[in-house]
Enzyme design. Structure first.
Site, PDB file in Angstrom:
ATOM      1  N   GLU A   8       3.576  -3.682   2.236  1.00  0.00           N
ATOM      2  CA  GLU A   8       3.287  -2.862   1.069  1.00  0.00           C
ATOM      3  C   GLU A   8       4.495  -2.004   0.721  1.00  0.00           C
ATOM      4  O   GLU A   8       5.276  -1.631   1.604  1.00  0.00           O
ATOM      5  CB  GLU A   8       2.115  -1.917   1.351  1.00  0.00           C
ATOM      6  CG  GLU A   8       0.813  -2.581   1.698  1.00  0.00           C
ATOM      7  CD  GLU A   8      -0.285  -1.573   1.971  1.00  0.00           C
ATOM      8  OE1 GLU A   8      -1.458  -1.967   1.943  1.00  0.00           O
ATOM      9  OE2 GLU A   8       0.029  -0.389   2.224  1.00  0.00           O
TER      10      GLU A   8
ATOM     11  N   HIS B  19       3.868  -0.575   5.768  1.00  0.00           N
ATOM     12  CA  HIS B  19       4.269   0.031   4.497  1.00  0.00           C
ATOM     13  C   HIS B  19       5.554   0.826   4.729  1.00  0.00           C
ATOM     14  O   HIS B  19       5.528   2.046   4.908  1.00  0.00           O
ATOM     15  CB  HIS B  19       3.163   0.948   3.979  1.00  0.00           C
ATOM     16  CG  HIS B  19       3.373   1.437   2.590  1.00  0.00           C
ATOM     17  ND1 HIS B  19       2.336   1.625   1.696  1.00  0.00           N
ATOM     18  CD2 HIS B  19       4.484   1.799   1.919  1.00  0.00           C
ATOM     19  CE1 HIS B  19       2.815   2.080   0.547  1.00  0.00           C
ATOM     20  NE2 HIS B  19       4.132   2.192   0.665  1.00  0.00           N
TER      21      HIS B  19
ATOM     22  N   HIS C  95      -7.507   2.282   1.490  1.00  0.00           N
ATOM     23  CA  HIS C  95      -7.214   3.717   1.441  1.00  0.00           C
ATOM     24  C   HIS C  95      -8.477   4.523   1.745  1.00  0.00           C
ATOM     25  O   HIS C  95      -9.424   4.547   0.964  1.00  0.00           O
ATOM     26  CB  HIS C  95      -6.634   4.174   0.105  1.00  0.00           C
ATOM     27  CG  HIS C  95      -5.845   5.448   0.244  1.00  0.00           C
ATOM     28  ND1 HIS C  95      -4.492   5.462   0.498  1.00  0.00           N
ATOM     29  CD2 HIS C  95      -6.223   6.749   0.219  1.00  0.00           C
ATOM     30  CE1 HIS C  95      -4.067   6.713   0.603  1.00  0.00           C
ATOM     31  NE2 HIS C  95      -5.104   7.513   0.446  1.00  0.00           N
TER      32      HIS C  95
END
Length: 238
Positions: free
Chosen positions: A70, A43, A191
Site C-alpha cells: 500500500e 505500507h 482500517h
C-alpha cells in the site's frame, strides 16, 4: 470466504524502536502464513518510520500467499512496486506526514493521474486497488480509472459500531459495495476493523474479497497470541 491479509507495519514499528531486528519481519510473515493468514500487507512511507523499502524487497522472496503493498504512488513508491512486483498494489492518498491513512481518493478529481499509474502497474502484471470512502460517486469514478478493485476505508464504520450505531455505520458501505459489484469491481476493505466489528461487516458486504488488518490485530495479539488471533479472524470471516 473473505481473505485475511495481515498488515505487519506495527511489527516493523516495534522492531525499529530498538534499532535491531526484533521482531524479525521475515520470520513474522512466515509465521502469520503458517497460522492461516492468507496475505501479507505492508505500507511503506517515505520516511520509512516502520516498513523500510528494503523490507519490501526481502519479503517478496518470502511471502507465499498474496503480497499487498500500500502507499501513495509518488515516484519512489512506483519504482519500488515495479521492482518488487507484488500480487497487489493498493493506492492510498497519504500525506507524507500522516500518522495513518485518513481519507480515500477523490477518484473524479484525480482520474487522469490514477489512470496513468494504474495502467503502468497493470502492464506489469500487478493487480490494482484504490482506497476509497464509502461514496457511490467515488466508486463510479474508480471504475473509470481501470482499477481491478477498490478498498473501502472503514474508519467511519468502526466508529459507528463502537458507538452502538452499527446499522447506521454499515449503510453507506452496503450501497458502495452494491455499486462496485454492478461495475465489476472487486471489493477489499480496511482500517480500524477488529475482532468485535469484523463479523457484522463481513455479513453485510456482498462479495467482500479481502480485508487488510494490522493495528487492531497486533494489539489483540498482545493479550491473545498471534496464532490465536489470526484464527479468530478467519473464523469470523467464514
Amino acid at each position: 470466504m473473505t481473505k485475511l491479509s495481515v498488515n505487519i507495519n506495527k511489527l516493523a514499528t516495534l522492531r525499529n524502536s530498538r534499532g535491531g531486528n526484533m521482531p524479525n519481519l521475515i520470520t513474522s510473515a512466515k509465521d502469520i502464513e503458517s497460522f492461516g493468514g492468507q496475505g501479507i500487507t505492508i505500507h511503506p512511507r517515505p520516511d520509512e518510520r516502520h516498513i523500510k523499502y528494503q523490507d519490501a524487497r526481502e519479503l517478496k522472496d518470502v511471502v507465499s500467499t498474496e503480497f499487498n503493498i500500500e502507499g501513495n504512488p509518488i515516484p519512489k513508491f512506483v519504482d519500488l512496486v515495479l521492482e518488487v512486483k507484488p500480487t497487489q498494489v493498493t493506492l492510498v492518498p497519504d500525506a507524507e506526514d500522516a500518522i495513518t491513512s485518513n481519507a480515500g481518493w477523490d477518484t473524479i478529481k484525480h482520474k487522469d493521474f490514477l489512470v496513468e499509474v494504474i495502467d503502468t502497474f497493470k502492464k506489469n502484471g500487478i493487480r490494482t486497488s484504490i482506497f476509497v470512502d464509502p461514496n457511490v460517486e467515488m466508486v463510479k469514478g474508480a471504475a473509470e480509472t481501470g482499477t481491478d478493485r477498490i478498498e473501502l476505508y472503514t474508519e467511519s464504520y468502526a466508529l459507528n459500531f463502537a458507538n452502538g450505531e452499527k446499522e447506521k455505520g454499515i449503510k453507506p458501505f452496503v450501497e458502495a459495495a452494491k455499486m462496485a459489484n454492478k461495475l465489476n469491481l472487486g471489493i477489499n476493505a480496511g482500517h480500524d476493523l477488529n475482532l468485535q466489528n469484523i463479523k457484522f461487516f463481513k455479513e453485510n458486504i456482498p462479495d467482500l474479497l479481502e480485508v487488510s488488518i494490522g493495528h487492531a490485530l497486533i494489539c489483540e495479539s498482545i493479550y491473545l497470541g498471534l496464532d490465536n488471533v489470526v484464527n479468530m479472524y478467519l473464523h469470523r470471516l467464514k
